[in-house]
Design a protein around this motif. Structure first.
Motif, PDB file in Angstrom:
ATOM      1  N   ALA A   1      16.306   0.511  -1.055  1.00 21.41           N
ATOM      2  CA  ALA A   1      15.967   0.102   0.313  1.00 21.41           C
ATOM      3  C   ALA A   1      15.407  -1.311   0.247  1.00 21.41           C
ATOM      4  O   ALA A   1      15.791  -2.059  -0.646  1.00 21.41           O
ATOM      5  CB  ALA A   1      15.001   1.093   0.944  1.00 21.41           C
ATOM      6  N   MET A   2      14.485  -1.642   1.149  1.00 20.82           N
ATOM      7  CA  MET A   2      14.052  -3.038   1.226  1.00 20.82           C
ATOM      8  C   MET A   2      12.852  -3.359   0.334  1.00 20.82           C
ATOM      9  O   MET A   2      12.217  -4.395   0.494  1.00 20.82           O
ATOM     10  CB  MET A   2      13.745  -3.403   2.691  1.00 20.82           C
ATOM     11  N   VAL A   3      12.510  -2.494  -0.605  1.00 19.85           N
ATOM     12  CA  VAL A   3      11.499  -2.835  -1.610  1.00 19.85           C
ATOM     13  C   VAL A   3      12.221  -3.042  -2.938  1.00 19.85           C
ATOM     14  O   VAL A   3      12.872  -2.130  -3.442  1.00 19.85           O
ATOM     15  CB  VAL A   3      10.437  -1.719  -1.755  1.00 19.85           C
ATOM     16  N   PRO A   4      12.140  -4.240  -3.509  1.00 15.67           N
ATOM     17  CA  PRO A   4      12.906  -4.526  -4.729  1.00 15.67           C
ATOM     18  C   PRO A   4      12.438  -3.706  -5.923  1.00 15.67           C
ATOM     19  O   PRO A   4      11.270  -3.314  -6.012  1.00 15.67           O
ATOM     20  CB  PRO A   4      12.649  -6.010  -4.976  1.00 15.67           C
TER      21      PRO A   4
ATOM     22  N   ALA B   1       5.637  -1.659  -7.300  1.00 15.67           N
ATOM     23  CA  ALA B   1       5.068  -0.314  -7.286  1.00 15.67           C
ATOM     24  C   ALA B   1       5.564   0.422  -6.044  1.00 15.67           C
ATOM     25  O   ALA B   1       5.536  -0.116  -4.941  1.00 15.67           O
ATOM     26  CB  ALA B   1       3.545  -0.400  -7.283  1.00 15.67           C
ATOM     27  N   GLY B   2       6.046   1.648  -6.229  1.00 15.45           N
ATOM     28  CA  GLY B   2       6.461   2.460  -5.094  1.00 15.45           C
ATOM     29  C   GLY B   2       7.907   2.263  -4.677  1.00 15.45           C
ATOM     30  O   GLY B   2       8.378   2.931  -3.757  1.00 15.45           O
ATOM     31  N   ALA B   3       8.634   1.360  -5.354  1.00 16.58           N
ATOM     32  CA  ALA B   3      10.054   1.178  -4.999  1.00 16.58           C
ATOM     33  C   ALA B   3      10.821   2.453  -5.338  1.00 16.58           C
ATOM     34  O   ALA B   3      10.551   3.098  -6.353  1.00 16.58           O
ATOM     35  CB  ALA B   3      10.638  -0.006  -5.754  1.00 16.58           C
ATOM     36  N   LEU B   4      11.763   2.825  -4.488  1.00 11.21           N
ATOM     37  CA  LEU B   4      12.593   3.999  -4.769  1.00 11.21           C
ATOM     38  C   LEU B   4      13.397   3.767  -6.039  1.00 11.21           C
ATOM     39  O   LEU B   4      13.721   2.618  -6.381  1.00 11.21           O
ATOM     40  CB  LEU B   4      13.568   4.246  -3.619  1.00 11.21           C
ATOM     41  N   ASP B   5      13.718   4.848  -6.713  1.00  7.28           N
ATOM     42  CA  ASP B   5      14.607   4.753  -7.869  1.00  7.28           C
ATOM     43  C   ASP B   5      15.980   4.282  -7.375  1.00  7.28           C
ATOM     44  O   ASP B   5      16.463   4.759  -6.352  1.00  7.28           O
ATOM     45  CB  ASP B   5      14.726   6.142  -8.503  1.00  7.28           C
ATOM     46  N   PRO B   6      16.616   3.334  -8.095  1.00 13.55           N
ATOM     47  CA  PRO B   6      17.937   2.859  -7.656  1.00 13.55           C
ATOM     48  C   PRO B   6      18.931   4.011  -7.479  1.00 13.55           C
ATOM     49  O   PRO B   6      19.862   3.919  -6.675  1.00 13.55           O
ATOM     50  CB  PRO B   6      18.379   1.922  -8.772  1.00 13.55           C
ATOM     51  N   ALA B   7      18.711   5.118  -8.209  1.00 19.48           N
ATOM     52  CA  ALA B   7      19.626   6.264  -8.100  1.00 19.48           C
ATOM     53  C   ALA B   7      19.562   6.905  -6.713  1.00 19.48           C
ATOM     54  O   ALA B   7      20.478   7.620  -6.305  1.00 19.48           O
ATOM     55  CB  ALA B   7      19.291   7.299  -9.168  1.00 19.48           C
TER      56      ALA B   7
ATOM     57  N   ASP C   1      10.722   2.595  16.670  1.00 23.55           N
ATOM     58  CA  ASP C   1      10.252   3.982  16.772  1.00 23.55           C
ATOM     59  C   ASP C   1       8.766   4.056  16.454  1.00 23.55           C
ATOM     60  O   ASP C   1       8.282   3.315  15.596  1.00 23.55           O
ATOM     61  CB  ASP C   1      10.958   4.871  15.726  1.00 23.55           C
ATOM     62  N   GLN C   2       8.091   5.027  17.079  1.00 20.27           N
ATOM     63  CA  GLN C   2       6.675   5.209  16.788  1.00 20.27           C
ATOM     64  C   GLN C   2       6.479   5.601  15.318  1.00 20.27           C
ATOM     65  O   GLN C   2       5.509   5.191  14.682  1.00 20.27           O
ATOM     66  CB  GLN C   2       6.083   6.268  17.724  1.00 20.27           C
ATOM     67  N   ALA C   3       7.435   6.348  14.762  1.00 17.98           N
ATOM     68  CA  ALA C   3       7.290   6.837  13.385  1.00 17.98           C
ATOM     69  C   ALA C   3       7.105   5.677  12.403  1.00 17.98           C
ATOM     70  O   ALA C   3       6.201   5.702  11.554  1.00 17.98           O
ATOM     71  CB  ALA C   3       8.526   7.655  13.000  1.00 17.98           C
ATOM     72  N   ILE C   4       7.923   4.638  12.529  1.00 18.18           N
ATOM     73  CA  ILE C   4       7.834   3.543  11.567  1.00 18.18           C
ATOM     74  C   ILE C   4       6.599   2.684  11.847  1.00 18.18           C
ATOM     75  O   ILE C   4       5.975   2.154  10.934  1.00 18.18           O
ATOM     76  CB  ILE C   4       9.149   2.711  11.538  1.00 18.18           C
ATOM     77  N   LEU C   5       6.221   2.609  13.131  1.00 16.27           N
ATOM     78  CA  LEU C   5       5.007   1.852  13.453  1.00 16.27           C
ATOM     79  C   LEU C   5       3.787   2.530  12.829  1.00 16.27           C
ATOM     80  O   LEU C   5       2.908   1.862  12.279  1.00 16.27           O
ATOM     81  CB  LEU C   5       4.828   1.751  14.980  1.00 16.27           C
TER      82      LEU C   5
ATOM     83  N   ILE D   1       8.535   4.980   4.024  1.00 16.35           N
ATOM     84  CA  ILE D   1       9.050   3.784   4.709  1.00 16.35           C
ATOM     85  C   ILE D   1      10.474   3.481   4.239  1.00 16.35           C
ATOM     86  O   ILE D   1      11.377   3.208   5.033  1.00 16.35           O
ATOM     87  CB  ILE D   1       8.124   2.574   4.449  1.00 16.35           C
ATOM     88  N   GLN D   2      10.674   3.559   2.917  1.00 12.18           N
ATOM     89  CA  GLN D   2      12.009   3.229   2.392  1.00 12.18           C
ATOM     90  C   GLN D   2      13.054   4.263   2.803  1.00 12.18           C
ATOM     91  O   GLN D   2      14.204   3.918   3.085  1.00 12.18           O
ATOM     92  CB  GLN D   2      11.955   3.111   0.867  1.00 12.18           C
TER      93      GLN D   2
END
Lengths: 523, 338
Positions: free
Chosen positions: A326-329, A333-339, A453-457, A479-480
Motif C-alpha cells: 500500500a502507500m507505506v514503503p 515500521a508497520g508496512a504491510l508485507d509485500p506478499a 469516509d469517517q472510517a479513514i478519518l 490504514i494500509q
C-alpha cells in the motif's frame, strides 16, 4: 668538505624517507558523489547527499542503528523520558561529549541548535512545527515541549538539521537562534568553510561542485574512525564514477545506475550493494469529479489498482526494485508485507469498471513530469501504465510535462490522473499520513475531510497521536488495508538504489537516512 | 581611423549589446511557466505560505517584473551581479571561480584543434585525393560528427582505465591541492607558485577533456583549411612563386597557407567562443566544474542572477573574440583597413 657533503646527503635521504613514510601513513578515503548540496549549514540541511557529510561531522540527540531506521537509539542523549500526555520529552545528555574545538557539550547548545533550525525558516524547519519550546533545565538536561503529541518527533530529531552545534562558536560567527533568525542570521557562509560539531570528522575544505574534504576530529568523544581524511569528489556523471572506481581512484561510487550493474558484478575488486530506495512511485487519481472525471469514482480507482501489472513494473524498475502493498514503503515500521499486495486481476478490474458505468471503458489523460529519477524513466513507467490499463479497457493518453510545470499543477491539486513520487521527509511511518485526507499529498488529490469516509478519518486522527509502537503498527495496518480498497492512490514500486565500492573496504553498511556512515569504514 | 579609436569604438558598442542580452535573458527566464520558488524551496517549505512570502521578499520576487529588472541594472552599474538563490553566494565570485576552469579547458582545446586541424588540412590539400587525404578527411569527419559524450567515455575507457597513461575525471588528483589562486588557471598558478608536480598533474588532467572538446573544432578547422588551401594553391601567384624557383615548402607555407588563413581565423574565433560556452557535456563527464555546468544548474533552478551573469559574460566573450579575430585579419592581410 667532502665529509660534510656526505653527512648532508645522509641527513637529506633520511628526511626524505621519513617524509615519504609519514605521507604514506595518512589513510585517505576517496568517495565519488553526484553533489546535490549547495552549502553545508547543517541547520538548513535538506539534500540526501549532504547527509553523508553531516553524519560524519555532527551528532544528533538520538539516532538509528547502523543498518535500519525502525528503532531509536541513544546518541548525544544517554536517555530520555516521555510525559504521560506525550507532550514533554526530557533528555539527559552524556557528560563526556566535547566539540571539535574542545568545548564541552551542554544543554544550552541543544537549545540553540533546535531554535536556530526552527527559526531559520528554511527547507527543514517544518520538522520543528510540533515543537513548542526547548529549554535547558540544567547543564545536561534538555526539556522539549510539544504543541501536540507527535509520535514521530524522535525520528525527526535524527535528521541532519537537528544536529547539535557549539552555540558559542556559531554565535561568534553571526549565528542566532532568535525568532527573527531567518532575517538576522549571518553564519550560513561560515559553515561552508568550517564545522562546529561533535562528530568523528571536521570539515577541512569545501569547494562547491569540486570536492568536500573531511579530516579526523582530534577531540572526538567516541571511538576514533579509521580514515584520517575523507575526500568526497563531485562526479555528476554515474559513468565517470564507475570508471574511477574501476581504476581505483575512488573507493565508493554513490550513484551507480542499474544498467551499470552487470559489468561491475564480474569484477573481483568491486562489491555492489543494491536495495529498494525509500522513493515511492505512485499514481494519483483526483477525488474532485470536476478535476478527476471518471478517476474520482472509487470503483474506477480500485479497478486501476487491480489492472496494474505489478510484476512487470518491478522488472521495469530493475535490480533492487520492490512493490509495497500500500502507500507505506517497505522498510518503514508497520508496512504491510509485500506478499499482502493486491494481485493483478483483470476480470475484477473490468467488473468494477462495468459496475461504475464504464463497461465500454473511457479515455483519460495521464500527466507526469518527463524526467528520470534515480534511474527510473517516468515516460517508460507511464507507457507501462498505459498498456496495463488498456487491457482493462481504459484508454490512457500520455501527457508528459516539464518537471516544474507539472509540479506546480500537482501541488495545486489540478491533475486528474498523475504519476508521481514521494520521498520521506523523516524516517517515521507517520510521514505517510500525508497520503490520507487533508495530508500534503491527500490535498493534491483533493481528498479532504469533506469527501473522505469517517472510517479513514478516525484512523488518521488516532495514529497521529498514538505513541505505543504496537498499537501504532495495528493502526497503520488498518490504514494500509483501507488504502488497498479505497482512496485516490495506487502504489507502483520503490526503485532500486545501487552502490559500488572497493572489495577491500570494510564496514560498508547502508542506512536509508544517511546512506553510508563514513566513520565505520576501514581497510 | 587610428587603431586605438577603432578599438575604443568597438568596446563601447559592446555596452548596449550586453545590456540588450541581459534584457533578453531576463525576459526568457521570466517567460518560463514556472517559479524560482518552486524550483528552490523544498516540498514542505513550498507549502508554507509564510516561508514562501519570506522567500519572495528576500529575493525581490514580490516586485513587479520591470522593477526587478531595473533593480538588477542599478546593482549592475554598481558592479554588483547579484546573489545566487541556489547557492546563496555572490554571482561575481562564482563566475570568477568557474570561468577560469573553462578558459583553461577551452584554450587547451583550441590549441589542440588549431595544430591538428591546420596540419591535417594542409596535408590533405597538398596530397589531394591521395590515401593520406582520405585518412585526414575521415578523421575530421569523426571529429565533427561523433557525439561528445561517446568520445569522452571512449577516451576515458581507453586512456584512463585500460592503458592507464592519463588521469581520469577532475582537474587534479584528489590528493593534490590546487595551487594558490591567482588566475584560477591551475597550470598558470602552479607555474607562478613553482609547484611543478601540481603543474604536471594539471596538464595531465587537461589532455583528455581538451582532446574530446577540441575534436569537433579540429574537424571543422581541417575542412576549412583544406578547402581554403586548395583554392589558394590554384591561384596565379602560386604558379608565379613556383616559376621563380622558390622551394616548395616556402610556396606552400608563405604563399599558400598565409593566404588561406583568413577563413581559418574566422572559424577558430567562433570555435573558441563556442568552446567557452558550450562545454556542459564535457564538463559533466570529466567532473570539470566550469561555467557550462554552472549555467546549466542555474537554468534548472531558474536562478535569475547567475543566468543573467552568464549570458552577459558569454556576450562579452563573443565581442572580445570577434574583435581579436578582426585584429588578426588586419595583421594577416595588409589590404584590410579598419
Amino acid at each position: 668538505m667532502r665529509r660534510f657533503l656526505r653527512l648532508f646527503l645522509v641527513v637529506a635521504v633520511c628526511l626524505t624517507a621519513f617524509g615519504a613514510v609519514s605521507a604514506q601513513e595518512e589513510k585517505v578515503l576517496v568517495v565519488g558523489l553526484a553533489e546535490d548540496y549547495n552549502g553545508l549549514d547543517v541547520h538548513r540541511a535538506y539534500e540526501p547527499g549532504g547527509s553523508l557529510v553531516h553524519k560524519a561531522v555532527y551528532d544528533t540527540l538520538v539516532s538509528f542503528p547502523a543498518d535500519s531506521v525502525s528503532e531509536i537509539v541513544p546518541n548525544l542523549a544517554a536517555s530520555w523520558e516521555i510525559s504521560e500526555d506525550g507532550l514533554v520529552y526530557t533528555f539527559t545528555l552524556r557528560d563526556d561529549v566535547v566539540f571539535s574545538n574542545g568545548a564541552a557539550l551542554t544543554a544550552a547548545d541543544v537549545v540553540f541548535s533546535f531554535n536556530r533550525m526552527k527559526n531559520l525558516k528554511d527547507n527543514p524547519s517544518f520538522l520543528a512545527d510540533t515543537i513548542a519550546s526547548v529549554e535547558a533545565a540544567d547543564d545536561l538536561t534538555v526539556v522539549l515541549t510539544l504543541t501536540q503529541p507527535d509520535p514521530a518527533i524522535l525520528a525527526k530529531l535524527v535528521f541532519d538539521a537537528f544536529s547539535i552545534v557549539n552555540a558559542e562558536e556559531v554565535k561568534a560567527q553571526g549565528g542566532t537562534d532568535a525568532a527573527d533568525a531567518a532575517e538576522t542570521d549571518t553564519a550560513e557562509l561560515w559553515f561552508d568553510d568550517n564545522s562546529s560539531g561533535t562528530g568523528p570528522y571536521m570539515l577541512d575544505v569545501y569547494e562547491p561542485t569540486v570536492q568536500t574534504v573531511l579530516v579526523r576530529n582530534p577531540n572526538y568523544w567516541g571511538e576514533a574512525p579509521y580514515f584520517d581524511r575523507i575526500i568526497i569528489r563531485n562526479m555528476p556523471e554515474a559513468s565517470a564514477q564507475k570508471l574511477a572506481l574501476e581504476a581505483g581512484d575512488i573507493a565508493i561510487a554513490m550513484d551507480i545506475s542499474s544498467d551499470q550493474l552487470p559489468s561491475l558484478e564480474g569484477n573481483p575488486n568491486i562489491q555492489v550493494y543494491s536495495t529498494q530506495s525509500d522513493t515511492l512511485i505512485f499514481l494519483l487519481m483526483n477525488q474532485n469529479p470536476e478535476v478527476g472525471g471518471p478517476m474520482s469514482n472509487p470503483q474506477v480507482q480500485l479497478a486501476v489498482r487491480y489492472a496494474l501489472d505489478y510484476d512487470g513494473l518491478r522488472i521495469l524498475g530493475g535490480t533492487g526494485t520492490n512493490t509495497p502493498a500500500a502507500m507505506v514503503p517497505i522498510g518503514f515500521a508497520g508496512a504491510l508485507d509485500p506478499a499482502e499486495a493486491l494481485p493483478r486481476d483483470l476480470d475484477q478490474a473490468r467488473a468494477l469498471l462495468a459496475e461504475a458505468g464504464y463497461a465500454d471503458g473511457f479515455e483519460v489523460d495521464l500527466r507526469y513530469p518527463d524526467f528520470t529519477y534515480i534511474g527510473t524513466s517516468f515516460s517508460l513507467v507511464a507507457q507501462k501504465v498505459q498498456a496495463d490499463l488498456a487491457e482493462a479497457g481504459i484508454t490512457v493518453n500520455l501527457v508528459p510535462e516539464e518537471l516544474q510545470v507539472s509540479l506546480d499543477a500537482y501541488r495545486a491539486g489540478e491533475q486528474g490522473f498523475g504519476l508521481w513520487l514521494w520521498n520521506p521527509d523523516y524516517y517515521d511511518t507517520l510521514d505517510y499520513v500525508e497520503f490520507l485526507p487533508a495530508g500534503v499529498v491527500g490535498n493534491r488529490a483533493q481528498w479532504t475531510d469533506d469527501n473522505a469516509d469517517q472510517a479513514i478519518l478516525d484512523l488518521r486522527d488516532a495514529v497521529k497521536v498514538e505513541t505505543d509502537p504496537a498499537v501504532r503498527n495495528e493502526l497503520f495496518r488498518d490504514i494500509q488495508l483501507y488504502e488497498q480498497q479505497s482512496g485516490p492512490f495506487a502504489p507502483l514500486f520503490q526503485p532500486g538504489v545501487h552502490f559500488a565500492y572497493a572489495a577491500d573496504l570494510q564496514g560498508f553498511v547502508y542506512n536509508s537516512q544517511w546512506r553510508v556512515d563514513l566513520a565505520l569504514l576501514s581497510r | 581611423m587610428p587603431l586605438y579609436l577603432y578599438l575604443l569604438r568597438r568596446l563601447l558598442l559592446a555596452v548596449p549589446l550586453v545590456i540588450g542580452i541581459s534584457l533578453v535573458a531576463f525576459t526568457i527566464a521570466n517567460l518560463v511557466p514556472s517559479d524560482p520558488m518552486a524550483a528552490n524551496l523544498g516540498e514542505r517549505a513550498a507549502a508554507n505560505p509564510e516561508i514562501v512570502a519570506a522567500f519572495r521578499a528576500k529575493w525581490g520576487l514580490d516586485q513587479p517584473v520591470h522593477i526587478q529588472y531595473l533593480t538588477y541594472l542599478k546593482n549592475l552599474l554598481q558592479g554588483d551581479l547579484g546573489t545566487s538563490i541556489r547557492t546563496r553566494r555572490p554571482v561575481a565570485d562564482e563566475l570568477g571561480k568557474y570561468l577560469p576552469a573553462t578558459v583553461e579547458l577551452a584554450t587547451a582545446s583550441i590549441f589542440i584543434a588549431l595544430i591538428a586541424g591546420v596540419s591535417l588540412g594542409v596535408i590533405s590539400a597538398i596530397w589531394r585525393n591521395k590515401p593520406i587525404d582520405f585518412i585526414a578527411r575521415i578523421i575530421s569527419l569523426v571529429g565533427v560528427s561523433a557525439p561528445v559524450f561517446w568520445l569522452a567515455l571512449m577516451a576515458l575507457v581507453i586512456f584512463y582505465l585500460r592503458l592507464r597513461i592519463l588521469p581520469g575525471p577532475g582537474r587534479l588528483d584528489a590528493v593534490i591541492s590546487p595551487p594558490p589562486a591567482v588566475t584560477g588557471l591551475y597550470t598558470i598558478d602552479a607555474i607562478l607558485a613553482g609547484q611543478w608536480k601540481t603543474l604536471g598533474n594539471a596538464i595531465a588532467h587537461l589532455i583528455l577533456p581538451s582532446l574530446v572538446l577540441g575534436a569537433f573544432s579540429a574537424g571543422l578547422i581541417t575542412r576549412i583549411t583544406r578547402s581554403a588551401m586548395l583554392e589558394a594553391l590554384s591561384k596565379d601567384y602560386i604558379i608565379t612563386a613556383r616559376g621563380k624557383g622558390l622551394r616548395e615548402r616556402t610556396v606552400i607555407l608563405r604563399h599558400g597557407l598565409r593566404n588561406a588563413l583568413i577563413p581559418v581565423v574566422t572559424v577558430v574565433g567562433l570555435s573558441y567562443s563556442n568552446l567557452l560556452t558550450g562545454a556542459v557535456l564535457t564538463e559533466t563527464i570529466f567532473s570539470w566544474s566550469g561555467i557550462g555546468r554552472y549555467a546549466y544548474d542555474a537554468a534548472r533552478s531558474l536562478d535569475f542572477a547567475p543566468i543573467m551573469g552568464v549570458s552577459m559574460l558569454i556576450a562579452l566573450v563573443f565581442v572580445v573574440t570577434n574583435l581579436v579575430v578582426d585584429m588578426l585579419y588586419y595583421v594577416l592581410d595588409p589590404r584590410i583597413r579598419l
